[in-house]
Design a protein around this motif. Structure first.
Motif, PDB file in Angstrom:
ATOM      1  N   MET A   1      17.161  44.540  50.285  1.00 13.12           N
ATOM      2  CA  MET A   1      18.020  43.417  50.650  1.00 13.12           C
ATOM      3  C   MET A   1      18.429  43.555  52.120  1.00 13.12           C
ATOM      4  O   MET A   1      18.869  44.614  52.555  1.00 13.12           O
ATOM      5  N   SER A   2      18.287  42.463  52.890  1.00 11.41           N
ATOM      6  CA  SER A   2      18.631  42.489  54.306  1.00 11.41           C
ATOM      7  C   SER A   2      20.136  42.503  54.492  1.00 11.41           C
ATOM      8  O   SER A   2      20.906  42.267  53.562  1.00 11.41           O
ATOM      9  N   LYS A   3      20.582  42.779  55.753  1.00  7.74           N
ATOM     10  CA  LYS A   3      22.008  42.788  56.060  1.00  7.74           C
ATOM     11  C   LYS A   3      22.625  41.422  55.826  1.00  7.74           C
ATOM     12  O   LYS A   3      23.759  41.296  55.359  1.00  7.74           O
ATOM     13  N   VAL A   4      21.881  40.384  56.169  1.00  9.07           N
ATOM     14  CA  VAL A   4      22.390  39.015  56.000  1.00  9.07           C
ATOM     15  C   VAL A   4      22.594  38.715  54.519  1.00  9.07           C
ATOM     16  O   VAL A   4      23.619  38.172  54.104  1.00  9.07           O
ATOM     17  N   GLN A   5      21.580  39.074  53.705  1.00  3.83           N
ATOM     18  CA  GLN A   5      21.686  38.838  52.263  1.00  3.83           C
ATOM     19  C   GLN A   5      22.818  39.661  51.643  1.00  3.83           C
ATOM     20  O   GLN A   5      23.556  39.193  50.780  1.00  3.83           O
ATOM     21  N   SER A   6      22.953  40.923  52.097  1.00  2.00           N
ATOM     22  CA  SER A   6      24.006  41.796  51.587  1.00  2.00           C
ATOM     23  C   SER A   6      25.378  41.243  51.925  1.00  2.00           C
ATOM     24  O   SER A   6      26.286  41.225  51.099  1.00  2.00           O
ATOM     25  N   GLY A   7      25.538  40.778  53.169  1.00  2.00           N
ATOM     26  CA  GLY A   7      26.826  40.205  53.578  1.00  2.00           C
ATOM     27  C   GLY A   7      27.134  38.942  52.818  1.00  2.00           C
ATOM     28  O   GLY A   7      28.281  38.699  52.425  1.00  2.00           O
ATOM     29  N   SER A   8      26.128  38.124  52.587  1.00  2.00           N
ATOM     30  CA  SER A   8      26.323  36.874  51.846  1.00  2.00           C
ATOM     31  C   SER A   8      26.724  37.158  50.398  1.00  2.00           C
ATOM     32  O   SER A   8      27.610  36.504  49.845  1.00  2.00           O
ATOM     33  N   ALA A   9      26.096  38.174  49.784  1.00  2.00           N
ATOM     34  CA  ALA A   9      26.425  38.540  48.404  1.00  2.00           C
ATOM     35  C   ALA A   9      27.862  39.043  48.300  1.00  2.00           C
ATOM     36  O   ALA A   9      28.594  38.714  47.358  1.00  2.00           O
ATOM     37  N   PHE A  10      28.268  39.846  49.320  1.00  2.00           N
ATOM     38  CA  PHE A  10      29.635  40.362  49.320  1.00  2.00           C
ATOM     39  C   PHE A  10      30.647  39.222  49.410  1.00  2.00           C
ATOM     40  O   PHE A  10      31.685  39.228  48.718  1.00  2.00           O
ATOM     41  N   LYS A  11      30.373  38.250  50.266  1.00  2.00           N
ATOM     42  CA  LYS A  11      31.292  37.124  50.428  1.00  2.00           C
ATOM     43  C   LYS A  11      31.418  36.318  49.132  1.00  2.00           C
ATOM     44  O   LYS A  11      32.510  35.891  48.736  1.00  2.00           O
ATOM     45  N   TRP A  12      30.268  36.115  48.476  1.00  2.00           N
ATOM     46  CA  TRP A  12      30.304  35.391  47.203  1.00  2.00           C
ATOM     47  C   TRP A  12      31.105  36.163  46.156  1.00  2.00           C
ATOM     48  O   TRP A  12      31.914  35.589  45.414  1.00  2.00           O
ATOM     49  N   MET A  13      30.902  37.476  46.090  1.00  2.00           N
ATOM     50  CA  MET A  13      31.637  38.307  45.146  1.00  2.00           C
ATOM     51  C   MET A  13      33.140  38.271  45.449  1.00  2.00           C
ATOM     52  O   MET A  13      33.987  38.223  44.553  1.00  2.00           O
ATOM     53  N   LEU A  14      33.471  38.286  46.743  1.00  2.00           N
ATOM     54  CA  LEU A  14      34.871  38.244  47.160  1.00  2.00           C
ATOM     55  C   LEU A  14      35.528  36.943  46.724  1.00  2.00           C
ATOM     56  O   LEU A  14      36.634  36.948  46.173  1.00  2.00           O
ATOM     57  N   TRP A  15      34.843  35.846  46.934  1.00  2.00           N
ATOM     58  CA  TRP A  15      35.427  34.550  46.575  1.00  2.00           C
ATOM     59  C   TRP A  15      35.524  34.372  45.061  1.00  2.00           C
ATOM     60  O   TRP A  15      36.517  33.835  44.556  1.00  2.00           O
ATOM     61  N   ILE A  16      34.508  34.827  44.338  1.00  4.78           N
ATOM     62  CA  ILE A  16      34.568  34.738  42.874  1.00  4.78           C
ATOM     63  C   ILE A  16      35.719  35.589  42.343  1.00  4.78           C
ATOM     64  O   ILE A  16      36.500  35.160  41.473  1.00  4.78           O
ATOM     65  N   SER A  17      35.852  36.798  42.891  1.00  8.82           N
ATOM     66  CA  SER A  17      36.946  37.678  42.477  1.00  8.82           C
ATOM     67  C   SER A  17      38.296  37.053  42.815  1.00  8.82           C
ATOM     68  O   SER A  17      39.246  37.126  42.035  1.00  8.82           O
ATOM     69  N   GLY A  18      38.374  36.436  43.995  1.00  3.66           N
ATOM     70  CA  GLY A  18      39.629  35.810  44.407  1.00  3.66           C
ATOM     71  C   GLY A  18      40.024  34.660  43.499  1.00  3.66           C
ATOM     72  O   GLY A  18      41.193  34.527  43.120  1.00  3.66           O
ATOM     73  N   ILE A  19      39.030  33.840  43.142  1.00  4.35           N
ATOM     74  CA  ILE A  19      39.307  32.692  42.267  1.00  4.35           C
ATOM     75  C   ILE A  19      39.823  33.154  40.905  1.00  4.35           C
ATOM     76  O   ILE A  19      40.698  32.524  40.302  1.00  4.35           O
ATOM     77  N   VAL A  20      39.274  34.283  40.417  1.00  4.65           N
ATOM     78  CA  VAL A  20      39.675  34.805  39.106  1.00  4.65           C
ATOM     79  C   VAL A  20      40.999  35.577  39.192  1.00  4.65           C
ATOM     80  O   VAL A  20      41.907  35.378  38.382  1.00  4.65           O
ATOM     81  N   LEU A  21      41.105  36.459  40.199  1.00  4.75           N
ATOM     82  CA  LEU A  21      42.226  37.393  40.252  1.00  4.75           C
ATOM     83  C   LEU A  21      43.507  36.794  40.821  1.00  4.75           C
ATOM     84  O   LEU A  21      44.604  37.164  40.384  1.00  4.75           O
ATOM     85  N   LEU A  22      43.402  35.898  41.784  1.00  2.00           N
ATOM     86  CA  LEU A  22      44.606  35.381  42.429  1.00  2.00           C
ATOM     87  C   LEU A  22      45.549  34.690  41.438  1.00  2.00           C
ATOM     88  O   LEU A  22      46.745  35.018  41.394  1.00  2.00           O
ATOM     89  N   PRO A  23      45.053  33.767  40.607  1.00  2.00           N
ATOM     90  CA  PRO A  23      45.961  33.162  39.621  1.00  2.00           C
ATOM     91  C   PRO A  23      46.501  34.182  38.614  1.00  2.00           C
ATOM     92  O   PRO A  23      47.648  34.083  38.174  1.00  2.00           O
ATOM     93  N   LEU A  24      45.654  35.172  38.276  1.00  2.00           N
ATOM     94  CA  LEU A  24      46.076  36.202  37.326  1.00  2.00           C
ATOM     95  C   LEU A  24      47.228  37.026  37.897  1.00  2.00           C
ATOM     96  O   LEU A  24      48.230  37.282  37.219  1.00  2.00           O
ATOM     97  N   LEU A  25      47.101  37.448  39.158  1.00  2.00           N
ATOM     98  CA  LEU A  25      48.146  38.253  39.797  1.00  2.00           C
ATOM     99  C   LEU A  25      49.449  37.471  39.928  1.00  2.00           C
ATOM    100  O   LEU A  25      50.538  38.001  39.678  1.00  2.00           O
ATOM    101  N   ILE A  26      49.334  36.217  40.313  1.00  2.00           N
ATOM    102  CA  ILE A  26      50.537  35.370  40.425  1.00  2.00           C
ATOM    103  C   ILE A  26      51.175  35.176  39.052  1.00  2.00           C
ATOM    104  O   ILE A  26      52.399  35.242  38.901  1.00  2.00           O
ATOM    105  N   GLY A  27      50.326  34.963  38.039  1.00  2.00           N
ATOM    106  CA  GLY A  27      50.840  34.789  36.677  1.00  2.00           C
ATOM    107  C   GLY A  27      51.569  36.016  36.181  1.00  2.00           C
ATOM    108  O   GLY A  27      52.621  35.922  35.547  1.00  2.00           O
TER     109      GLY A  27
END
Length: 242
Positions: A1-27
């Protein structure tokens, strides 16, 4: 996996985690705030309750709070219970609970206080309960059914009976008497050797507020990380356009 692909995957994982975890933490933070408010109301009801000479007519009116009462009646001196695994200051003990029949004819379970348990679990503490007409004062709460590691054996004839939790329905059936699902905690001692220093709540409101702060702090940190990620993505997009 290239650096660009790796960075893109990390960003997607970060946003998915944020969408799931942020409401949970606030709740979770809001839940802890709600628990803190409930515990404060419970403490206030214990400290500010005005005594009544009648047991509460509607249990739902005092659920989650305490109501002060002054009652006249008699104890069942032959049969009482030992609530097991009641820990105070790191020491295991029992709470002694007896049946009290008020002059009105209604019966309630009276918690007479706490006693330290022996290191030998085969040694069961025994007490002499007050005889004849008694005037008792205390705070009444609704008995909430909780979790127990094992079912209590109420069929055994030996008294006092060691139980894990109060269950007014089962006790009523065993004693063949109608008992209100209420527990009265004494404010004045009746039996020598029993401690009335009641732990009104198992966790103080301040501790719930501390947990709420931690959840909100984690939510804020995650939000900052998401904002940083969004700004970085935008910067990269502008750079690619140039």
């Amino acid at each position: 996996m290239s650096k660009v692909q790796s960075g893109s995957a990390f960003k997607w994982m970060l946003w998915i985690s944020g969408i799931v975890l942020l409401p949970l933490l606030i709740g979770l933070g809001l839940w802890q705030l709600d628990r803190a408010e409930q515990k404060q109301e419970l403490l206030d009801s214990w400290q500010q309750a005005i005594p009544s000479q009648e047991l509460p007519l509607e249990q739902e009116m005092i659920r989650g709070s305490y109501k002060a009462v002054i009652l006249k009646g008699v104890f069942d001196r032959e049969r009482y219970f030992l609530l097991d695994n009641r820990v105070r200051k790191g020491r295991a003990g029992y709470e002694v609970v007896a049946l009290f029949t008020a002059d009105s004819g209604r019966s309630v379970l009276v918690n007479l206080g706490w006693v330290l348990a022996s290191l030998d679990r085969g040694i069961i503490p025994e007490f002499v309960l007050p005889e004849g007409q008694q005037t008792i004062s205390g705070s009444v709460r609704v008995i909430e059914k909780g979790f127990a590691l094992s079912a209590d054996d109420l069929a055994e004839e030996r008294w006092p009976k060691v139980i894990q939790q109060l269950d007014a329905e089962k006790i009523s059936s065993r004693l063949v008497i109608s008992i209100d699902a209420l527990e009265l905690r004494l404010t004045e001692p009746l039996v020598s050797g029993l401690d009335l220093n009641w732990p009104v709540v198992n966790m103080k409101p301040e501790k719930h507020l501390g947990y709420a702060f931690q959840w909100f702090a984690m939510a804020f940190a995650l939000l900052c990380l998401l904002i940083w990620s969004a700004l970085k993505i935008r910067k990269e997009a502008i750079y690619e356009q140039v």
